[in-house]
Motif scaffolding. Structure first.
Motif, PDB file in Angstrom:
ATOM      1  N   LEU A 459     101.226  82.553  46.192  1.00  0.00           N
ATOM      2  CA  LEU A 459     100.472  82.616  47.443  1.00  0.00           C
ATOM      3  C   LEU A 459     101.387  82.447  48.653  1.00  0.00           C
ATOM      4  O   LEU A 459     101.326  83.231  49.610  1.00  0.00           O
ATOM      5  CB  LEU A 459      99.395  81.532  47.446  1.00  0.00           C
ATOM      6  N   TRP A 463     102.191  85.294  51.451  1.00  0.00           N
ATOM      7  CA  TRP A 463     101.843  84.961  52.833  1.00  0.00           C
ATOM      8  C   TRP A 463     103.087  85.067  53.723  1.00  0.00           C
ATOM      9  O   TRP A 463     103.011  85.535  54.857  1.00  0.00           O
ATOM     10  CB  TRP A 463     101.264  83.549  52.884  1.00  0.00           C
ATOM     11  N   ASP A 466     103.688  88.474  54.699  1.00  0.00           N
ATOM     12  CA  ASP A 466     102.524  89.070  55.354  1.00  0.00           C
ATOM     13  C   ASP A 466     101.858  90.133  54.484  1.00  0.00           C
ATOM     14  O   ASP A 466     101.467  91.195  54.964  1.00  0.00           O
ATOM     15  CB  ASP A 466     102.906  89.663  56.711  1.00  0.00           C
ATOM     16  N   LYS A 468      98.840  89.806  52.765  1.00  0.00           N
ATOM     17  CA  LYS A 468      97.604  89.092  52.458  1.00  0.00           C
ATOM     18  C   LYS A 468      96.519  90.073  52.032  1.00  0.00           C
ATOM     19  O   LYS A 468      96.574  91.250  52.370  1.00  0.00           O
ATOM     20  CB  LYS A 468      97.132  88.319  53.694  1.00  0.00           C
ATOM     21  N   THR A 470      93.216  92.146  52.247  1.00  0.00           N
ATOM     22  CA  THR A 470      92.470  92.676  53.378  1.00  0.00           C
ATOM     23  C   THR A 470      91.232  93.384  52.854  1.00  0.00           C
ATOM     24  O   THR A 470      91.333  94.285  52.029  1.00  0.00           O
ATOM     25  CB  THR A 470      93.319  93.673  54.190  1.00  0.00           C
ATOM     26  N   ASP A 474      93.198  93.804  47.236  1.00  0.00           N
ATOM     27  CA  ASP A 474      93.958  92.616  46.838  1.00  0.00           C
ATOM     28  C   ASP A 474      94.891  93.011  45.698  1.00  0.00           C
ATOM     29  O   ASP A 474      94.702  92.598  44.552  1.00  0.00           O
ATOM     30  CB  ASP A 474      92.990  91.509  46.411  1.00  0.00           C
ATOM     31  N   LEU A 478      95.685  87.866  44.800  1.00  0.00           N
ATOM     32  CA  LEU A 478      95.891  86.590  45.472  1.00  0.00           C
ATOM     33  C   LEU A 478      94.600  85.775  45.552  1.00  0.00           C
ATOM     34  O   LEU A 478      94.648  84.538  45.546  1.00  0.00           O
ATOM     35  CB  LEU A 478      96.465  86.833  46.874  1.00  0.00           C
ATOM     36  N   ASP A 560      97.316  78.669  57.661  1.00  0.00           N
ATOM     37  CA  ASP A 560      96.610  79.917  57.365  1.00  0.00           C
ATOM     38  C   ASP A 560      96.239  79.991  55.883  1.00  0.00           C
ATOM     39  O   ASP A 560      95.123  80.386  55.516  1.00  0.00           O
ATOM     40  CB  ASP A 560      97.480  81.105  57.765  1.00  0.00           C
ATOM     41  N   LEU A 561      97.156  79.591  55.025  1.00  0.00           N
ATOM     42  CA  LEU A 561      96.900  79.628  53.591  1.00  0.00           C
ATOM     43  C   LEU A 561      95.858  78.584  53.190  1.00  0.00           C
ATOM     44  O   LEU A 561      95.025  78.831  52.305  1.00  0.00           O
ATOM     45  CB  LEU A 561      98.208  79.405  52.827  1.00  0.00           C
ATOM     46  N   PHE A 564      92.515  79.986  53.723  1.00  0.00           N
ATOM     47  CA  PHE A 564      92.199  80.912  52.633  1.00  0.00           C
ATOM     48  C   PHE A 564      91.725  80.132  51.401  1.00  0.00           C
ATOM     49  O   PHE A 564      90.752  80.516  50.735  1.00  0.00           O
ATOM     50  CB  PHE A 564      93.444  81.734  52.304  1.00  0.00           C
TER      51      PHE A 564
END
Length: 732
Positions: A459, A463, A466, A468, A470, A474, A478, A560-561, A564
């Motif tokens: 992960l 990340w 970049d 990630k 969307t 996937d 992730l 940010d992670l 998530f």
């Protein structure tokens, strides 16, 4: 009313395509019939290796006559516009009606579509279905242009009612629909006529074809388990293999054979995988769990009761298992004599991701993370690091190269052969888990440490570059990795702050990229930016690559992670009946990266909210918070200190002061012990005094001193509640 029967007979359809093709046939035909004005009572589709069949019951005999009205241009519109409308409806101007509209008089076309007989509609719909059938792969044959998964041989299409059976008038590339079909390719190849679905199914069975795929699967399993039971053995269940084999035969004949004694020393999983992947054989085990026999399913009966088939299959199986034994013996030598070191070294030549280095470099990162995580899960740091270094070694083994689905499992066997600790061997197999929502979660501390390190490195790495997920995309799974982290932490009740671990993981990835960027720049041109491979988001935080601190970017990435992970946590807890807003309310304080602690608070809050005290407490909190916010905005000051009991004017005020004073030590002790149900219970006890206060007391008193004291009291309420959760985030 009529019953419709359709059969499309072809060469063998791949088993993986049959069920979907049957569903597509039912959907396309029934949708087409309904669009054409026919109705029906029910529809059932079937599939065999050579045919798709559809039975539609209660089909109306004729579509109704229908009139459609279309409004056209105004009567004084230009001739060009009117002529275009006429062409669209296929009428002349004198056939149009003139009606009043809010904009004036307009032309109106009344188009009458006469009803049609069902056979004509069925022929039209089925032809369109055949021509546009959505096969994943299709082919042309001979000189024709028709495409089908395999050459289409015949079409059966009849409508049956009280007067008898009628063939639909259909001709698709020279294949004319009829009322005949054929049975088993070898045992009953002659064609025969059918008059209805029941007649069709019964005649097929007499012609050695079982139409229903579920009936074939049930027959295979019943006979296989009976034969194994008679020999004192047990068939290894495999629903996927059973469905696939049922799609390979029209008349299943179950045969059980022996595995050569020379191969019984292979791990049972190797035997099972080799037989399943190469031969589509079921494995049969004895009471000790050893795979000792196999079951194959033939597509025909033979005079010698399958002896020749079994002999041939046995020879092919022996050749396959000889290869597996060769791989196994070679791999064991590497594991026992060289402790898997050549495999680990060779992973330096296996790229994990162009921006994240090789598998060997990734192993180094995972090992460092596993050592850091180990104390939090009560694992030995040395064992966790050793397990992480060996966990992926089997990726270079010959057995895993041949059977990739055995990765991890073979790692456990090889670690045991190398004399590693049992915890290390178990981690090699278990660190990939959980792979899905129904997969088991590792419980051994070393396995948990390595599994968490593996997933967190994945992960943090993606990340950092970049990459990630969307929308629905996937590609690196992730979301599954994040859900795995959540399940591992909750299952093992691991209480650990993830933020520093994620920062550490991302820092490793960033530093690797920096080194790679400098090496690439040196190779290509000295003037190139040393950190050209770093993400743009990171470069915005520094004037140059050398000034960019991995810790700074790692902190941004970690937040940010964590967001998530919180989203995956909400998804996971939804099945427990815990609402998203309850999790949001608990995302306060400085332990939001401790998922186990977060869930414990959420469960306690969720339980309290299910009671009247909890619901009223939330309303009281929100009222206090709103009044406080309005007053602070109007006065331009913060009311957060100085509430004094001696300034209270009413019994309700004094009771609330006393209740808050009594609740504080209880909440402090409960939070210190992480006893969140007790903390929430102490908080719920404030419900009565808060309600009474708002019923009897006017906060905005004319006396400025009293008003300020009461606003400070509201601040006490808000701050006391917020220590456990931000109740303003609770909906309702």
């Amino acid at each position: 009313m009529s019953d419709l029967l359709i059969e499309l007979l072809s060469e063998e359809i791949p088993a993986r395509m049959q069920r979907r093709a049957a569903d597509d046939l039912r959907r396309l035909v029934t949708d087409g019939l309904v669009d054409a004005g026919l109705t029906y009572a029910g529809a059932v589709a079937h599939c065999t290796p050579r045919r798709l069949a559809l039975s539609v019951q209660g089909l109306t005999d004729r579509s109704p006559t229908a009139t459609e009205e279309r409004r056209g241009p105004r009567t004084d519109a230009p001739d060009k516009a009117i002529d275009g409308f006429l062409r669209g409806v296929g009428m002349t101007r004198d056939q149009l009606d003139v009606v009043d509209d809010k904009k004036g008089q307009v032309y109106l076309a009344r188009i009458t579509r006469k009803g049609r007989d069902a056979p004509a509609i069925v022929a039209e719909v089925l032809e369109a279905t055949i021509r546009d059938f959505p096969w994943p792969k299709s082919m042309r044959w001979g000189s024709g242009s028709l495409r089908w998964v395999r050459p289409l041989r015949s079409i059966l299409c009849i409508l049956t009612n009280d007067e008898g059976a009628q063939v639909a008038p259909l001709d698709v590339h020279g294949i004319v629909a009829g009322d005949t079909t054929e049975g088993h390719r070898f045992m009953a190849p002659d064609r025969f006529r059918v008059t209805s679905f029941d007649d069709y199914e019964a005649r097929l069975k007499r012609a050695k074809v079982v139409l229903s795929s579920q009936d074939r699967a049930d027959a295979i399993w019943q006979e296989a388990t009976n034969q194994a039971f008679a020999a004192g053995l047990e068939v290894v269940e495999d629903a996927g293999l059973l469905a696939e084999v049922a799609g390979l035969v029209e008349w299943p004949v179950v045969l059980m054979g022996r595995i050569d004694e020379a191969f019984l020393g292979l791990p049972p999983e190797v035997l099972q995988t080799s037989m399943k992947e190469h031969q589509k054989f079921f494995s049969v085990r004895d009471r000790d769990g050893r795979i000792v026999r196999f079951i194959t399913v033939a597509n025909r009966e033979t005079a010698d009761d399958g002896a020749t088939i079994l002999a041939g299959n046995g020879r092919v199986l022996s050749a396959r298992l000889a290869d597996a034994r060769f791989f196994w013996e070679n791999d064991l030598r590497v594991a026992q004599d060289e402790k898997m070191e050549p495999w680990i070294a060779s992973l330096a030549n296996v790229t994990f991701h162009a921006k994240l280095g090789s598998q060997r470099e990734r192993i180094d990162r995972i090992a460092a993370l596993a050592r850091e995580i180990a104390p939090a899960v009560c694992a030995d740091p040395d064992l966790a690091e050793r397990a992480a270094r060996l966990a992926k070694a089997d990726l270079s083994s010959e057995m895993v190269y041949e059977f990739p689905e055995l990765q991890g499992l073979m790692g456990r066997y090889y670690a045991e052969a190398a004399g590693e600790a049992p915890e290390v061997a178990a981690a090699a197999q278990e660190h990939y888990s959980p792979l899905g929502p129904s997969d088991d979660v590792p419980t051994a501390p070393v396995s948990v440490a390595v599994a968490l390190a593996d997933k967190l490195d994945t992960l943090a790495g993606f990340w950092a570059i970049d990459e990630k997920p969307t929308g629905s995309k996937d590609p690196y799974a992730l979301r599954r990795a994040a859900l795995g982290v959540v399940r591992l932490i909750l299952s093992s009740q691991t209480s650990a702050n993830l933020r520093p671990i994620i920062v550490r993981a991302s820092r490793q990835d960033i530093e690797w990229q920096r080194l790679k960027g400098r090496a690439d720049a040196t190779r290509k041109a000295p003037s190139e930016a040393a950190d050209a491979t770093l993400p743009q988001q990171q470069l915005q935080h520094a004037s140059s690559g050398d000034d960019c601190e991995p810790e700074e970017y790692g902190a941004i990435l970690a937040q940010d992670l964590l967001t998530f992970l919180h989203d995956r946590l909400k998804q996971h807890l939804r099945d427990e009946g815990i609402r998203h807003d309850v999790i949001d309310a608990c995302l306060t304080g400085d332990r939001t990266d401790d998922l186990a602690d977060l869930v414990a608070r959420a469960r306690a809050l969720n339980a309290v909210l299910a009671t009247p005290d909890g619901e009223n407490l939330v309303q009281g909190y929100k009222r206090a918070a709103n009044l406080l916010a309005q007053a602070e905005t109007a006065d331009g000051v913060e009311y957060s200190y100085g509430a004094e009991r001696k300034l209270a004017e009413t019994d309700e005020e004094r009771a609330l002061f006393d209740a808050l004073e009594a609740a504080r030590p209880k909440i402090d002790a409960a939070l210190a012990a992480e006893d969140y149900p007790a903390a929430m219970a102490a908080l719920a006890d404030l419900r009565g005094p808060i309600d009474a206060f708002f019923e009897a007391v006017q906060v905005n008193s004319d006396n400025a001193i009293v008003r300020r004291n009461r606003l400070n009291l509201l601040s006490e309420i808000v701050r006391t509640c917020t220590r456990i959760a931000d109740l303003s985030r609770i909906g309702g």
